[in-house]
Design a protein around this motif. Structure first.
Motif, PDB file in Angstrom:
ATOM      1  N   ALA A   2       0.830  -1.197   0.000  1.00  0.00           N
ATOM      2  CA  ALA A   2       0.000   0.000   0.000  1.00  0.00           C
ATOM      3  C   ALA A   2       0.869   1.253   0.000  1.00  0.00           C
ATOM      4  CB  ALA A   2      -0.901   0.009   1.230  1.00  0.00           C
ATOM      5  N   LYS A   3       0.398   2.246  -0.716  1.00  0.00           N
ATOM      6  CA  LYS A   3       1.100   3.518  -0.784  1.00  0.00           C
ATOM      7  C   LYS A   3       0.819   4.301   0.488  1.00  0.00           C
ATOM      8  CE  LYS A   3       1.288   7.702  -3.512  1.00  0.00           C
ATOM      9  NZ  LYS A   3       0.676   8.443  -4.604  1.00  0.00           N
ATOM     10  N   LYS A   4       1.866   4.775   1.128  1.00  0.00           N
ATOM     11  CA  LYS A   4       1.718   5.525   2.372  1.00  0.00           C
ATOM     12  C   LYS A   4       1.517   6.997   2.038  1.00  0.00           C
ATOM     13  CE  LYS A   4       3.659   5.732   6.930  1.00  0.00           C
ATOM     14  NZ  LYS A   4       4.717   5.309   7.806  1.00  0.00           N
ATOM     15  N   THR A   5       0.433   7.570   2.521  1.00  0.00           N
ATOM     16  CA  THR A   5       0.151   8.966   2.265  1.00  0.00           C
ATOM     17  C   THR A   5       0.408   9.774   3.530  1.00  0.00           C
ATOM     18  OG1 THR A   5      -2.161   8.700   2.875  1.00  0.00           O
ATOM     19  CG2 THR A   5      -1.624   8.434   0.559  1.00  0.00           C
ATOM     20  N   THR A   6       0.846  10.984   3.334  1.00  0.00           N
ATOM     21  CA  THR A   6       1.054  11.860   4.463  1.00  0.00           C
ATOM     22  C   THR A   6      -0.119  12.818   4.573  1.00  0.00           C
ATOM     23  OG1 THR A   6       2.538  13.022   2.946  1.00  0.00           O
ATOM     24  CG2 THR A   6       3.542  11.936   4.807  1.00  0.00           C
ATOM     25  N   VAL A   7      -0.606  12.965   5.772  1.00  0.00           N
ATOM     26  CA  VAL A   7      -1.741  13.837   6.037  1.00  0.00           C
ATOM     27  C   VAL A   7      -1.220  15.036   6.810  1.00  0.00           C
ATOM     28  CG1 VAL A   7      -3.968  14.022   7.180  1.00  0.00           C
ATOM     29  CG2 VAL A   7      -3.279  11.872   6.158  1.00  0.00           C
ATOM     30  N   SER A   8      -1.648  16.207   6.413  1.00  0.00           N
ATOM     31  CA  SER A   8      -1.276  17.395   7.156  1.00  0.00           C
ATOM     32  C   SER A   8      -2.547  18.132   7.548  1.00  0.00           C
ATOM     33  CB  SER A   8      -0.391  18.316   6.313  1.00  0.00           C
ATOM     34  OG  SER A   8      -1.139  18.864   5.249  1.00  0.00           O
ATOM     35  N   LEU A   9      -2.446  18.910   8.564  1.00  0.00           N
ATOM     36  CA  LEU A   9      -3.596  19.688   9.022  1.00  0.00           C
ATOM     37  C   LEU A   9      -3.508  21.114   8.475  1.00  0.00           C
ATOM     38  CD1 LEU A   9      -3.887  18.461  12.721  1.00  0.00           C
ATOM     39  CD2 LEU A   9      -5.211  17.744  10.749  1.00  0.00           C
ATOM     40  N   GLU A  10      -3.158  21.229   7.198  1.00  0.00           N
ATOM     41  CA  GLU A  10      -3.050  22.534   6.555  1.00  0.00           C
ATOM     42  C   GLU A  10      -4.433  23.167   6.451  1.00  0.00           C
ATOM     43  OE1 GLU A  10      -1.756  24.286   2.242  1.00  0.00           O
ATOM     44  OE2 GLU A  10      -0.709  22.533   3.012  1.00  0.00           O
ATOM     45  N   GLY A  11      -4.567  24.371   6.923  1.00  0.00           N
ATOM     46  CA  GLY A  11      -5.846  25.058   6.911  1.00  0.00           C
ATOM     47  C   GLY A  11      -6.639  24.859   8.191  1.00  0.00           C
ATOM     48  N   ALA A  12      -6.083  24.157   9.170  1.00  0.00           N
ATOM     49  CA  ALA A  12      -6.772  23.924  10.441  1.00  0.00           C
ATOM     50  C   ALA A  12      -6.661  25.164  11.316  1.00  0.00           C
ATOM     51  CB  ALA A  12      -6.172  22.728  11.154  1.00  0.00           C
ATOM     52  N   VAL A  13      -7.656  25.353  12.179  1.00  0.00           N
ATOM     53  CA  VAL A  13      -7.697  26.495  13.087  1.00  0.00           C
ATOM     54  C   VAL A  13      -7.837  25.968  14.507  1.00  0.00           C
ATOM     55  CG1 VAL A  13      -8.953  28.580  13.728  1.00  0.00           C
ATOM     56  CG2 VAL A  13      -8.798  27.915  11.328  1.00  0.00           C
ATOM     57  N   LYS A  14      -6.979  26.423  15.412  1.00  0.00           N
ATOM     58  CA  LYS A  14      -7.034  25.979  16.796  1.00  0.00           C
ATOM     59  C   LYS A  14      -8.078  26.799  17.562  1.00  0.00           C
ATOM     60  CE  LYS A  14      -4.160  24.422  20.471  1.00  0.00           C
ATOM     61  NZ  LYS A  14      -2.841  24.004  20.845  1.00  0.00           N
ATOM     62  N   THR A  15      -8.972  26.084  18.273  1.00  0.00           N
ATOM     63  CA  THR A  15     -10.008  26.722  19.084  1.00  0.00           C
ATOM     64  C   THR A  15      -9.925  26.177  20.499  1.00  0.00           C
ATOM     65  OG1 THR A  15     -11.642  25.037  18.544  1.00  0.00           O
ATOM     66  CG2 THR A  15     -11.538  26.938  17.081  1.00  0.00           C
ATOM     67  N   ASP A  16     -10.810  26.640  21.376  1.00  0.00           N
ATOM     68  CA  ASP A  16     -10.841  26.136  22.756  1.00  0.00           C
ATOM     69  C   ASP A  16     -11.257  24.669  22.811  1.00  0.00           C
ATOM     70  OD1 ASP A  16     -10.056  28.577  23.720  1.00  0.00           O
ATOM     71  OD2 ASP A  16     -12.107  29.278  24.065  1.00  0.00           O
ATOM     72  N   ALA A  17     -12.137  24.242  21.894  1.00  0.00           N
ATOM     73  CA  ALA A  17     -12.629  22.870  21.882  1.00  0.00           C
ATOM     74  C   ALA A  17     -11.620  21.899  21.291  1.00  0.00           C
ATOM     75  CB  ALA A  17     -13.926  22.800  21.086  1.00  0.00           C
ATOM     76  N   GLY A  18     -10.695  22.378  20.515  1.00  0.00           N
ATOM     77  CA  GLY A  18      -9.702  21.538  19.853  1.00  0.00           C
ATOM     78  C   GLY A  18      -9.235  22.211  18.588  1.00  0.00           C
ATOM     79  N   VAL A  19      -9.069  21.451  17.529  1.00  0.00           N
ATOM     80  CA  VAL A  19      -8.661  21.991  16.246  1.00  0.00           C
ATOM     81  C   VAL A  19      -9.792  21.774  15.250  1.00  0.00           C
ATOM     82  CG1 VAL A  19      -7.072  21.675  14.320  1.00  0.00           C
ATOM     83  CG2 VAL A  19      -6.199  21.663  16.624  1.00  0.00           C
TER      84      VAL A  19
END
Length: 94
Positions: A2-19
């Motif tokens: 299987a091809k290993k893909t990398t996941v990034s949290l690009e465009g994520a915003v950090k809030t009090d509840a989490g991301v």
């Protein structure tokens, strides 16, 4: 393999509840998640992009997304059978 893909949290915003990522609020990973290959660090905390609430995945046993935990065999060595299927097999004479 299987091809290993990398996941990034690009465009994520950090809030009090989490991301907040793509409209979903991701909670920080729990201690049981440490060692999993899916964990992604974001602004000093670790998050699981596969499941938004990691604590809920561990509530009833092992997380099925965990890459660092292997399934355990029952202590008696017996395979667990669905009772409904077992009764149907018994009725057919198997």
């Amino acid at each position: 393999m299987a091809k290993k893909t990398t996941v990034s949290l690009e465009g994520a915003v950090k809030t009090d509840a989490g991301v907040t990522y793509k409209g979903v609020v991701l909670e920080p990973v729990v201690e049981k998640c440490e060692g999993c290959e899916r964990i992604i660090p974001f602004e000093g905390e670790n998050f699981c992009p596969t499941y938004a609430q990691p604590s809920r995945k561990w509530a009833h046993g092992v997380c099925n997304f965990a890459t660092h935990v292997r399934a355990e065999v029952d202590k008696t060595g017996a395979v667990k059978v669905n009772p409904l299927k077992a009764s149907k097999r018994a009725a057919r004479g198997r």
